[in-house]
Design an enzyme around this catalytic site. Sequence first.
Site, PDB file in Angstrom:
ATOM      1  N   CYS A 142       0.820  -1.207   0.000  1.00 29.56           N
ATOM      2  CA  CYS A 142       0.000   0.000   0.000  1.00 29.56           C
ATOM      3  C   CYS A 142       0.859   1.265   0.000  1.00 29.56           C
ATOM      4  O   CYS A 142       1.597   1.509  -0.938  1.00 29.56           O
ATOM      5  CB  CYS A 142      -0.997  -0.028   1.158  1.00 29.56           C
ATOM      6  SG  CYS A 142      -2.376   1.134   0.908  1.00 29.56           S
ATOM      7  N   HIS A 235      -4.326  -4.436  -0.052  1.00 31.73           N
ATOM      8  CA  HIS A 235      -4.116  -5.103   1.237  1.00 31.73           C
ATOM      9  C   HIS A 235      -4.614  -6.544   1.177  1.00 31.73           C
ATOM     10  O   HIS A 235      -5.637  -6.893   1.778  1.00 31.73           O
ATOM     11  CB  HIS A 235      -4.852  -4.356   2.350  1.00 31.73           C
ATOM     12  CG  HIS A 235      -4.201  -3.089   2.768  1.00 31.73           C
ATOM     13  ND1 HIS A 235      -3.076  -3.052   3.572  1.00 31.73           N
ATOM     14  CD2 HIS A 235      -4.500  -1.796   2.496  1.00 31.73           C
ATOM     15  CE1 HIS A 235      -2.717  -1.801   3.787  1.00 31.73           C
ATOM     16  NE2 HIS A 235      -3.564  -1.009   3.146  1.00 31.73           N
ATOM     17  N   GLU A 237      -3.508  -8.895   2.752  1.00 30.61           N
ATOM     18  CA  GLU A 237      -3.373  -9.485   4.084  1.00 30.61           C
ATOM     19  C   GLU A 237      -4.566  -9.206   4.988  1.00 30.61           C
ATOM     20  O   GLU A 237      -4.685  -9.794   6.070  1.00 30.61           O
ATOM     21  CB  GLU A 237      -2.096  -8.976   4.761  1.00 30.61           C
ATOM     22  CG  GLU A 237      -2.165  -7.582   5.356  1.00 30.61           C
ATOM     23  CD  GLU A 237      -2.050  -6.452   4.351  1.00 30.61           C
ATOM     24  OE1 GLU A 237      -2.052  -5.273   4.761  1.00 30.61           O
ATOM     25  OE2 GLU A 237      -1.950  -6.736   3.130  1.00 30.61           O
TER      26      GLU A 237
END
Length: 309
Positions: A142, A235, A237
């Site tokens: 990011c 993102h 994750e």
Amino acid sequence: MPIKIPKQLPAFTVLRDENIFVMDIERSLTQDIRPLKIAILNLMPIKIQAENQLLRYLSNTPLQVEITLLKTKSHNSKNTPIEHLEKFYQFFDDIKKEKFDGLVITGAPVEHLEFEDVDYWDELKEIMNWSSENVFSTLHICWASQAALYHHYKVPKHSLDKKLFGVYEHCVNYPNSDLMKGLDDTFFAPHSRHTTVFKEDIEKVSDLKILSESDDAGVFIVSNNNGRQIFVSGHLEYDRDTLQKEYLRDLNNGLEIDIPQNYYPKNDTTKEPVVRWRGSANVIFSNWLNYCVYQNTPYDICAICKDMD
């Protein structure tokens, strides 16, 4: 996989309860193998949450992985207990003479600032320069991806008219590339950001390749030609409820925020969000560890700088 972290780290219990093979340091010493050394520069404000998310995906390999958590010296975190930081984190100065197979640099909520106005910008530049010679492959996430593209390649960031917020469909531009192997032709990933980089700026740099992009979210994954610098604008994750927590936080703070796109069933915020990115996240993190790190990093970790050419 046996991910090597201290037993007292909150992620140890979280991952163990998810039936992920975690190994404490004492047990790892009984295995006669060299673990992959992965450092995480955690710039996120809620660091324990970021630890849990990243370690979940870095565990998706049969190899032993040794994790080193890093914090900045030039910025004091206000959202993580100081006891946690002192117990589990190191400063860059503590490890800068070491070599690492991989480095992850997380995002940070500082998009509204020019890079040079971020209080730890000089320290981050030093770390990024160090990574070029002391880390085999670095994964930037990011804001960190925008910061690294700007620092290494002079690619500027641009403000968006409104926050890019939700789960978006992406296409694979190079299906046979190491990082994209095993992905479907299209896949989903979360985004939460106010800035972006333009495709035409990246295409001006001969050493960069856009591996994945989105009609709605723009450039997603960029790699340099040797796979030792990876830039991910979103993102992967994130947990199921991460966007929801951000949405409710902004609402409670009286900020103007849209419902995350493609996230709640029929945009009904009373229903549980649908996870549509976990499979692609596992593939991409696993590919990074396997192909960009393990398959190419030297067994003698001290030889990393010799293999960077």
